[in-house]
Design an enzyme around this catalytic site. Structure first.
Site, mmCIF file in Angstrom:
data_model
loop_
_atom_site.group_PDB
_atom_site.id
_atom_site.type_symbol
_atom_site.label_atom_id
_atom_site.label_comp_id
_atom_site.label_asym_id
_atom_site.label_seq_id
_atom_site.Cartn_x
_atom_site.Cartn_y
_atom_site.Cartn_z
ATOM 1 N N ASP A 7 0.837 -1.213 0.000
ATOM 2 C CA ASP A 7 0.000 0.000 0.000
ATOM 3 C C ASP A 7 0.865 1.253 0.000
ATOM 4 O OD1 ASP A 7 0.816 -0.710 2.560
ATOM 5 O OD2 ASP A 7 -1.062 -0.148 3.545
ATOM 6 N N ASP A 64 0.920 -1.408 -13.720
ATOM 7 C CA ASP A 64 0.002 -0.489 -14.411
ATOM 8 C C ASP A 64 0.185 0.928 -13.873
ATOM 9 O OD1 ASP A 64 -1.182 -2.396 -16.038
ATOM 10 O OD2 ASP A 64 -3.222 -1.764 -15.561
HETATM 11 MG MG MG Z 1 -2.124 -6.123 -15.762
#
Ligand code: MG
Ligand code: IPM
Length: 350
Positions: free
Chosen positions: A217, A245
């Protein structure tokens, strides 16, 4: 040099055509063979990773993939979804090490949604474990209990799986800034406590590389707050899916980012980090540079031809410096080009 070419779905065939042109222009003797993976394979054979593709991929030295998936396949049963083809080929070929660079090209600094001073010069390598974790762990499924459905998956890593991906990260760091940040969730998950313990053990073999640890996190937060603190990040399959991503979007131009998935002998599958972009498929608009740069990664990692890899990468930089831009990275004042024009420009620059 046997290369299995898998154009795939959506924009896959268009961007792959440009990468193949670039490879053919290098005057190296490649043997290229095409096969089906993903939705196009389901359409033709009923399976997203058909037998013929398996044979070709296993026999090849490297696999070059465009992209798979599309909305028309979303309602198929799970085992027929294009994503299954991708997971299948990764597992089948033992491609456990996924390298996802996130590099900000100076010419594209404005494409990022972050302030230029936060991302200028960004160069991160995410090393994601790709054949284990909750993606493949058993048991898994949805069962009925006391009149309601219960969904479950298993997060699981053996120490040998952790050790080999950590080694990939440390070796990669030796060719970069010698910093590895291992990402886990050891405050909650035993599986990742083991991950951290093994990371510390492996680090003893790499005293020249600096190892740090971060909870996932916090890592997600730090990537946005101060991404330049990172050199190599290494993590498991699921955390790596998410963080890669995020990291790619720091650059604002996912259409530029290649990736490599390697086995223990540097056989690899190379693919752009972006998806199949069904909305612009067949329109000749897609950015082929991530696929072209994936071909460069293939030359570097599988064929140990650093000179040819650099030739392609230099040509791409030159084309950006000339102002050529596909729609995804377009800014006013630049020259807007389509997929094949971008390929032409790279060929000219080569
Ligand atoms: Mg992915
Ligand atoms: C990726 C993709 C895949 C993954 C999907 C398409 C199965 O998101 O390569 O990151 O989750 O690994």
């Amino acid at each position: 040099m046997k290369i299995c070419v898998l154009p795939g779905d959506g924009i896959g065939p268009e961007i792959m055509a440009e990468a193949v042109r670039v490879l053919n222009a290098l005057d190296l003797s490649f043997e290229l063979e095409e096969a089906l993976l993903g939705g196009c394979a389901v359409d033709a054979t009923g399976s997203p990773y058909p037998e013929a593709t398996q044979q070709l991929a296993r026999a090849a030295d490297a696999v070059l993939l465009g992209a798979v998936g599309g909305p028309q396949y979303d309602t198929l049963p799970r085992e027929q979804r294009p994503e299954r083809g991708l997971l299948g080929i990764r597992k089948d070929l033992g491609l456990f090490a996924n390298l996802r660079p996130a590099i900000l090209y100076p010419e594209l600094a404005n494409a990022s949604t972050l302030k230029p001073e936060v991302v200028a010069g960004l160069d991160i390598l995410i090393v994601r474990e790709l054949t284990g974790d909750i993606y493949f762990g058993q048991p898994r499924g949805i069962r009925e209990e006391n009149g309601e459905r219960i969904g479950f998956n298993t997060m699981i890593y053996s120490e040998s799986e952790i050790r080999r991906i950590l080694r990939v990260a440390f070796e990669a760091a030796r060719k970069r800034s010698r910093k590895v940040c291992s990402v886990d969730k050891m405050n909650v998950l035993e599986c990742t406590q083991l991950w951290r313990d093994v990371a510390i053990e492996v680090s003893k073999d790499y005293p020249d590389v600096d190892l740090s640890h971060m909870l996932v996190d916090n890592a997600a937060m730090q990537l946005v707050k101060n991404p330049k603190q990172f050199d190599v990040m290494v993590t498991g399959n699921m955390f790596g899916d998410i963080l890669s991503d995020e990291a790619s979007m720091l650059t604002g131009s996912i259409g530029m980012l290649p990736s490599a998935s390697l086995d223990a002998n540097n056989k690899g599958l190379y693919e752009p980090s972006h998806g199949s972009a069904p909305d612009i498929a067949g329109k000749g608009m897609a950015n082929p540079l991530a696929t072209i740069l994936s071909a460069a990664m293939m030359l570097r990692y599988t064929f140990a031809n650093e000179a040819a890899a650099i030739r392609i990468e230099t040509a791409v930089k030159k084309v950006l410096a000339q102002g050529c831009r596909t729609g995804d990275i377009f800014e006013s004042g630049m020259k807007k080009v389509g997929t094949s024009e971008m390929g032409d420009a790279v060929l000219a620059a080569l």
